[in-house]
Design a protein around this motif. Structure first.
Motif, PDB file in Angstrom:
ATOM      1  N   ILE A  35       0.838  -1.204   0.000  1.00 50.32           N
ATOM      2  CA  ILE A  35       0.000   0.000   0.000  1.00 50.32           C
ATOM      3  C   ILE A  35       0.873   1.254   0.000  1.00 50.32           C
ATOM      4  N   ALA A  36       1.913   1.246   0.816  1.00 52.76           N
ATOM      5  CA  ALA A  36       2.822   2.398   0.863  1.00 52.76           C
ATOM      6  C   ALA A  36       3.534   2.578  -0.475  1.00 52.76           C
ATOM      7  N   SER A  37       3.913   1.462  -1.118  1.00 59.17           N
ATOM      8  CA  SER A  37       4.678   1.552  -2.371  1.00 59.17           C
ATOM      9  C   SER A  37       3.849   2.096  -3.529  1.00 59.17           C
ATOM     10  N   VAL A  38       2.526   1.900  -3.492  1.00 60.49           N
ATOM     11  CA  VAL A  38       1.684   2.389  -4.582  1.00 60.49           C
ATOM     12  C   VAL A  38       0.945   3.681  -4.220  1.00 60.49           C
ATOM     13  N   GLY A  39       1.161   4.177  -2.998  1.00 63.92           N
ATOM     14  CA  GLY A  39       0.633   5.479  -2.610  1.00 63.92           C
ATOM     15  C   GLY A  39      -0.842   5.529  -2.267  1.00 63.92           C
ATOM     16  N   ILE A  40      -1.409   4.413  -1.827  1.00 67.28           N
ATOM     17  CA  ILE A  40      -2.813   4.406  -1.391  1.00 67.28           C
ATOM     18  C   ILE A  40      -2.856   4.849   0.072  1.00 67.28           C
ATOM     19  N   ASP A  41      -3.823   5.737   0.396  1.00 63.79           N
ATOM     20  CA  ASP A  41      -3.871   6.219   1.782  1.00 63.79           C
ATOM     21  C   ASP A  41      -4.449   5.144   2.723  1.00 63.79           C
ATOM     22  N   HIS A  42      -4.201   5.321   3.999  1.00 65.24           N
ATOM     23  CA  HIS A  42      -4.564   4.319   5.004  1.00 65.24           C
ATOM     24  C   HIS A  42      -6.066   4.054   5.046  1.00 65.24           C
ATOM     25  N   THR A  43      -6.862   5.100   4.925  1.00 64.11           N
ATOM     26  CA  THR A  43      -8.312   4.925   4.997  1.00 64.11           C
ATOM     27  C   THR A  43      -8.799   4.024   3.867  1.00 64.11           C
TER      28      THR A  43
END
Length: 125
Positions: free
Chosen positions: A97-105
Motif C-alpha cells: 500500500i505504501a509503495s503504490v501510494g494508497i492512503d490508510h483509509t
C-alpha cells in the motif's frame, strides 16, 4: 490503559506486567502491535526505566512479546501460527500500500471489503 497504583502492595513492575499480559491475552493488543519504548512508557507512567524494563523482560520470557533490537518490542503471536501468518501478510500488505501510494483509509476499506466477501469468522454474511 495502564494504571499503576502506588499504594498497592504489588510491585509496580508486576502491576505493569500483569496489565500488559491481560491486554495481550484478551487481544486488546493485537499480534504485531508495537509497544512503547521502555523510556517512553516509564516517562508516561512516572516509573523508573528499570521497572518497565523488568516488566518487558518478564513478558518476553513468557513469550508474550518479542524484542527486535532497535525496532522495538512487539506483541508476539505466542506460538499461534495462524496469527503469525496474518501478521506477516498484514505487514506485506502495508508495504505494498505504501509503495503504490494508497492512503490508510482506503487501504482499510479494501481489507474490510475483502473480509466481507470471504465471510470471515465473527461476521454475518
Amino acid at each position: 490503559m495502564i494504571v499503576i497504583d502506588a499504594g498497592s502492595p504489588t510491585p509496580p513492575y508486576e502491576q505493569l506486567r500483569a496489565q500488559l499480559a491481560r491486554q495481550i491475552q484478551d487481544r486488546s493488543l493485537a499480534v504485531g502491535t508495537r509497544l512503547p519504548t521502555i523510556r517512553r512508557l516509564a516517562a508516561d507512567l512516572s516509573l523508573a526505566v528499570n521497572t518497565v524494563g523488568r516488566a518487558y523482560r518478564e513478558l518476553e520470557e513468557a513469550g508474550l512479546i518479542e524484542t527486535r533490537g532497535r525496532a522495538g518490542s512487539f506483541v508476539s503471536a505466542a506460538g499461534e501460527p495462524a496469527l503469525e501468518q496474518a501478521r506477516r501478510a498484514a505487514r506485506d500488505y502495508a508495504a505494498f500500500i505504501a509503495s503504490v501510494g494508497i492512503d490508510h483509509t482506503e487501504a482499510i476499506r479494501i481489507v474490510e471489503a475483502a473480509l466481507a466477501v470471504t465471510g470471515s469468522p465473527g461476521t454475518d454474511r
